[in-house]
Design an enzyme around this catalytic site. Structure first.
Site, mmCIF file in Angstrom:
data_model
loop_
_atom_site.group_PDB
_atom_site.id
_atom_site.type_symbol
_atom_site.label_atom_id
_atom_site.label_comp_id
_atom_site.label_asym_id
_atom_site.label_seq_id
_atom_site.Cartn_x
_atom_site.Cartn_y
_atom_site.Cartn_z
ATOM 1 N N LYS A 1 -18.057 36.036 4.134
ATOM 2 C CA LYS A 1 -18.627 35.873 2.796
ATOM 3 C C LYS A 1 -20.140 35.820 2.898
ATOM 4 O O LYS A 1 -20.696 35.666 3.985
ATOM 5 C CB LYS A 1 -18.081 34.600 2.156
ATOM 6 C CG LYS A 1 -18.246 33.362 3.025
ATOM 7 C CD LYS A 1 -17.811 32.125 2.279
ATOM 8 C CE LYS A 1 -18.212 30.881 3.046
ATOM 9 N NZ LYS A 1 -18.142 29.660 2.307
ATOM 10 N N LYS B 1 -26.081 31.926 3.877
ATOM 11 C CA LYS B 1 -27.514 32.003 4.135
ATOM 12 C C LYS B 1 -27.842 32.184 5.607
ATOM 13 O O LYS B 1 -28.859 32.739 5.959
ATOM 14 C CB LYS B 1 -28.278 30.828 3.546
ATOM 15 C CG LYS B 1 -27.650 29.483 3.616
ATOM 16 C CD LYS B 1 -28.496 28.510 2.771
ATOM 17 C CE LYS B 1 -27.721 27.288 2.375
ATOM 18 N NZ LYS B 1 -28.371 26.489 1.377
ATOM 19 N N LYS C 1 -22.812 20.750 14.481
ATOM 20 C CA LYS C 1 -24.274 20.669 14.581
ATOM 21 C C LYS C 1 -24.705 20.127 15.937
ATOM 22 O O LYS C 1 -25.722 20.558 16.491
ATOM 23 C CB LYS C 1 -24.853 19.840 13.442
ATOM 24 C CG LYS C 1 -24.834 20.618 12.145
ATOM 25 C CD LYS C 1 -25.395 19.853 10.984
ATOM 26 C CE LYS C 1 -25.190 20.619 9.687
ATOM 27 N NZ LYS C 1 -25.227 19.734 8.515
#
Ligand code: TRP
Length: 345
Positions: free
Chosen positions: A208, A211, A126
């Site tokens: 996979k 989001k 992040k």
């Protein structure tokens, strides 16, 4: 030594199996969330004392806009309930409603070292993605997560692989706390019914469903019927096998995996045979898969919309969840303050 160590508190330090997990309210729920997590929660709520939490405070570390947060929290609540999570069976609540979390987080911060926090993979990721906002909340994200879990003295934490490092850190903080102040907390562990979690492949043949990545590769519960059909029809295929009983390339294997989630055994068997006989028509397969996906997703979408239209109900759910989780949190915090010697009178 604290009293607790000597007398053993009425609440055992290793209580019956308590389940706790957090759901980030960023992004919409998709098929991968359902088969990878929510379906397990729905099963666990029948068998364990469960605390399921919308991690709205955690999302402030990267998404400080609380206006968006407000609607995201409602959507995630509604979607999870539509998927079968039952606020009557589990304690389903928002993190920010449980003020005790912040207190425990503060105490735990004194037991967390800068070096280990900086080494956390999710922090490094992040920090790299948002170099302009490397805040202290981001650094201590795993400390807050530990507070969430141990506030309910939970030991079973249904999470995916990406959270394993956070749980390892949680165990370290717990061991340090227990060592310094007395045995209050059980050590939390990842728990998924001893099975590998189902990974739902994306429709683009790689990776996979998730989001953040490719929107066309992910089926969201908010997608309308035509969008679902369109996404499925666009899934990667080829002109078909040229040899009987040939192994399937990855992207075809993935489509069969998706079929196993929503199609009947007969349908799967038919297309397996067609594949092995080299008579498979991927257009037909995708049409069938699209219809079965629509049949699976659209009732959940409709239920979600009904719940979202009933704000009174959602507020009721949040209030009830807040009350139940705070009761449990307050009990723990009394033990904690006592163990730490913060009760001066
Ligand atoms: N960090 C978790 C995630 O990214 C969300 C979370 C917050 C959580 N608090 C938690 C998970 C407590 C398990 C237990 O998905």
């Amino acid at each position: 030594m604290s009293e607790i160590n000597k007398t053993m508190d009425p609440i055992s330090p290793f209580p019956s199996k308590i389940v706790m997990s957090g759901i980030r309210p960023t992004g919409m729920v998709h098929l991968g969330n359902y088969f990878g997590a929510i379906r397990n929660y729905v099963k666990m709520q029948e068998e364990f004392e469960c605390y399921f939490m919308i991690a709205d405070l955690h999302s402030l570390t990267t998404h400080p806009d609380t206006q968006t947060l407000k609607s995201n929290v409602r959507r995630v609540l509604a979607e999870n309930i539509a998927c079968g999570l039952d606020p009557e069976k589990a304690t389903f609540f928002c993190q920010s409603h449980v003020y005790e979390t912040s207190e425990l987080y503060l105490y735990l911060n004194m037991l967390a070292y800068k070096g280990e926090l900086e080494k956390t993979v999710t922090f490094k990721d992040k920090a790299r993605q948002h170099p302009e906002n490397v805040n202290a909340g981001l650094l201590t994200y795993p400390v807050l997560q530990t507070a969430d879990i141990i506030l309910h003295r939970a030991s079973l934490v249904p999470v995916g692989k990406d959270q394993e490092q956070h749980l390892e850190m949680a165990r370290n903080f717990v061991v340090r706390f227990n060592h310094r102040y007395g045995n209050i907390f059980p050590e939390p562990h990842a728990f998924n019914y001893q099975q590998e979690l189902i990974k739902v492949p994306g429709l683009d043949g790689s990776g996979k469903m998730s989001k953040s990545e490719n929107n066309m590769a992910t089926l969201y519960f908010a997608d309308d019927d035509d969008t679902i059909r369109k996404k499925v029809m666009k899934a990667k295929t080829d002109s078909g096998p040229t040899e009987m009983n040939a192994p399937k390339p990855d992207y075809i294997e993935n489509i069969f995996m998706l079929m196993k989630l929503v199609c009947s055994d007969d349908v799967i068997r038919k297309f397996e045979e067609d594949y092995n006989q080299c008579t498979i028509r991927y257009g037909d397969l995708k049409k069938q898969l699209g219809e079965d996906m629509v049949n699976f997703i659209s009732p959940i979408r409709q239920k979600t919309n009904d719940i979202l239209a009933n704000d009174e109900y959602l507020v009721e759910v949040m209030k009830k969840g807040a009350q139940k989780s705070r009761e449990s949190a307050q009990k723990t915090m009394e033990l904690v303050r006592k163990a730490m010697g913060l009760n001066y009178f």
